[in-house]
Design an enzyme around this catalytic site. Structure first.
Site, mmCIF file in Angstrom:
data_model
loop_
_atom_site.group_PDB
_atom_site.id
_atom_site.type_symbol
_atom_site.label_atom_id
_atom_site.label_comp_id
_atom_site.label_asym_id
_atom_site.label_seq_id
_atom_site.Cartn_x
_atom_site.Cartn_y
_atom_site.Cartn_z
ATOM 1 N N TRP A 1 7.189 0.353 -4.012
ATOM 2 C CA TRP A 1 8.618 0.468 -4.317
ATOM 3 C C TRP A 1 9.296 -0.882 -4.099
ATOM 4 O O TRP A 1 10.218 -1.256 -4.803
ATOM 5 C CB TRP A 1 9.280 1.491 -3.394
ATOM 6 C CG TRP A 1 9.389 2.874 -3.933
ATOM 7 C CD1 TRP A 1 9.331 3.284 -5.232
ATOM 8 C CD2 TRP A 1 9.605 4.061 -3.160
ATOM 9 N NE1 TRP A 1 9.483 4.643 -5.310
ATOM 10 C CE2 TRP A 1 9.657 5.136 -4.048
ATOM 11 C CE3 TRP A 1 9.754 4.294 -1.795
ATOM 12 C CZ2 TRP A 1 9.872 6.442 -3.626
ATOM 13 C CZ3 TRP A 1 9.964 5.595 -1.381
ATOM 14 C CH2 TRP A 1 10.015 6.658 -2.290
ATOM 15 N N ILE B 1 0.839 -1.200 0.000
ATOM 16 C CA ILE B 1 0.000 0.000 0.000
ATOM 17 C C ILE B 1 0.874 1.250 0.000
ATOM 18 O O ILE B 1 1.964 1.255 0.564
ATOM 19 C CB ILE B 1 -0.976 -0.011 1.210
ATOM 20 C CG1 ILE B 1 -1.977 1.148 1.123
ATOM 21 C CG2 ILE B 1 -0.241 -0.076 2.521
ATOM 22 C CD1 ILE B 1 -3.158 1.037 2.099
ATOM 23 N N CYS B 2 0.371 2.304 -0.643
ATOM 24 C CA CYS B 2 0.994 3.627 -0.650
ATOM 25 C C CYS B 2 2.360 3.592 -1.335
ATOM 26 O O CYS B 2 2.456 3.384 -2.524
ATOM 27 C CB CYS B 2 1.043 4.165 0.781
ATOM 28 S SG CYS B 2 1.398 5.922 0.906
ATOM 29 N N HIS B 3 3.452 3.789 -0.596
ATOM 30 C CA HIS B 3 4.809 3.714 -1.146
ATOM 31 C C HIS B 3 5.375 2.295 -1.080
ATOM 32 O O HIS B 3 6.476 2.042 -1.558
ATOM 33 C CB HIS B 3 5.738 4.682 -0.414
ATOM 34 C CG HIS B 3 5.545 6.109 -0.806
ATOM 35 N ND1 HIS B 3 4.486 6.867 -0.332
ATOM 36 C CD2 HIS B 3 6.255 6.927 -1.617
ATOM 37 C CE1 HIS B 3 4.566 8.085 -0.834
ATOM 38 N NE2 HIS B 3 5.622 8.152 -1.621
ATOM 39 N N GLY B 4 4.624 1.359 -0.492
ATOM 40 C CA GLY B 4 5.051 -0.030 -0.412
ATOM 41 C C GLY B 4 5.379 -0.660 -1.764
ATOM 42 O O GLY B 4 6.272 -1.506 -1.850
#
Length: 180
Positions: free
Chosen positions: A117, A112-115
C-alpha cells in the site's frame, strides 16, 4: 550469507500495528548477516506495538524518529505489513516522502503483505511487477503495477512478498540486493 552485509544500513519504517513477524524476522535475519538495522517510526514514542494473531503483540524499540531520518543514512528500506501499520503510514506525508527518497535514489525498497500500500501511495508501484497479500491485487493493478502471486518478486530496486511464510525468501532477496 554470513557477514556479507557488514557496513550496510537498513531502515525498517513502521508504526503501531505492524505485523510482528514481518518486522522482527527480517530484522533478525539481516542483522545475522551483518547489516545494521534501525526501526524508524513517526512521532516521538520510544516504542511501537506489533500485531500478532488477531491481537496486539510485543512492543519494539524505535531506534530513529522519522522526523530526523533521511534516506541518505541507509542502503535499503523495509516496509512490514499488517493492516493497521501501512494504513496509518500511507496518510503520513513525512513517511511517504521518506519512501519516495529511497525510490528516487534507486535504493532497494522492500515491502511485504500489506506493505505495498505504501508503494502505491509513494508512486513506486506504477510500472513494476509486484506481489502482496492477495487483497491488494486490485489496488496494485489500479496503481499501474502488474500483480503476480509469488513468494518474492524483485523488479529493479523494488522487492515484494505476500505473507509471513515468505519471510525467508523476502529477507534473502533484500540481502542479495544489498550485497550487489
Amino acid at each position: 550469507m554470513a557477514h556479507a552485509l557488514n557496513g550496510k544500513h537498513v531502515a525498517i519504517l513502521a508504526t503501531d500495528g505492524f505485523e510482528q513477524s514481518e518486522l522482527l524476522e527480517p530484522k533478525r535475519l539481516l542483522e545475522s548477516w551483518g547489516a545494521t538495522v534501525k526501526v524508524v517510526a513517526p512521532g516521538d514514542g520510544a516504542q511501537i506495538r506489533g500485531w500478532k494473531d488477531k491481537d496486539w503483540g510485543d512492543s519494539v524499540t524505535v531506534d530513529q524518529p522519522l522526523q530526523g531520518a533521511t534516506a541518505d543514512d541507509y542502503d535499503a528500506l523495509v516496509l512490514p505489513g499488517g493492516v493497521i501499520n501501512p494504513d496509518k503510514l500511507r496518510i503520513d506525508a513525512q513517511a511517504i516522502a521518506f519512501i519516495k527518497a529511497f525510490g528516487a535514489a534507486g535504493k532497494p525498497v522492500a515491502a511485504i503483505c500489506h506493505g505495498p500500500w505504501l508503494l502505491i501511495e509513494s508512486g513506486l508501484a506504477s510500472g513494476h511487477r509486484l506481489t502482496s497479500w492477495p487483497s491488494l491485487k486490485t489496488d496494485l493493478g489500479n496503481a499501474g503495477a502488474e500483480w503476480t502471486d509469488a513468494e518474492v518478486v524483485v523488479d529493479g530496486h523494488v522487492i515484494t512478498s505476500r505473507k509471513p511464510g515468505d519471510i525467508p525468501a523476502f529477507a534473502d532477496a533484500v540481502a542479495k540486493a544489498l550485497a550487489a
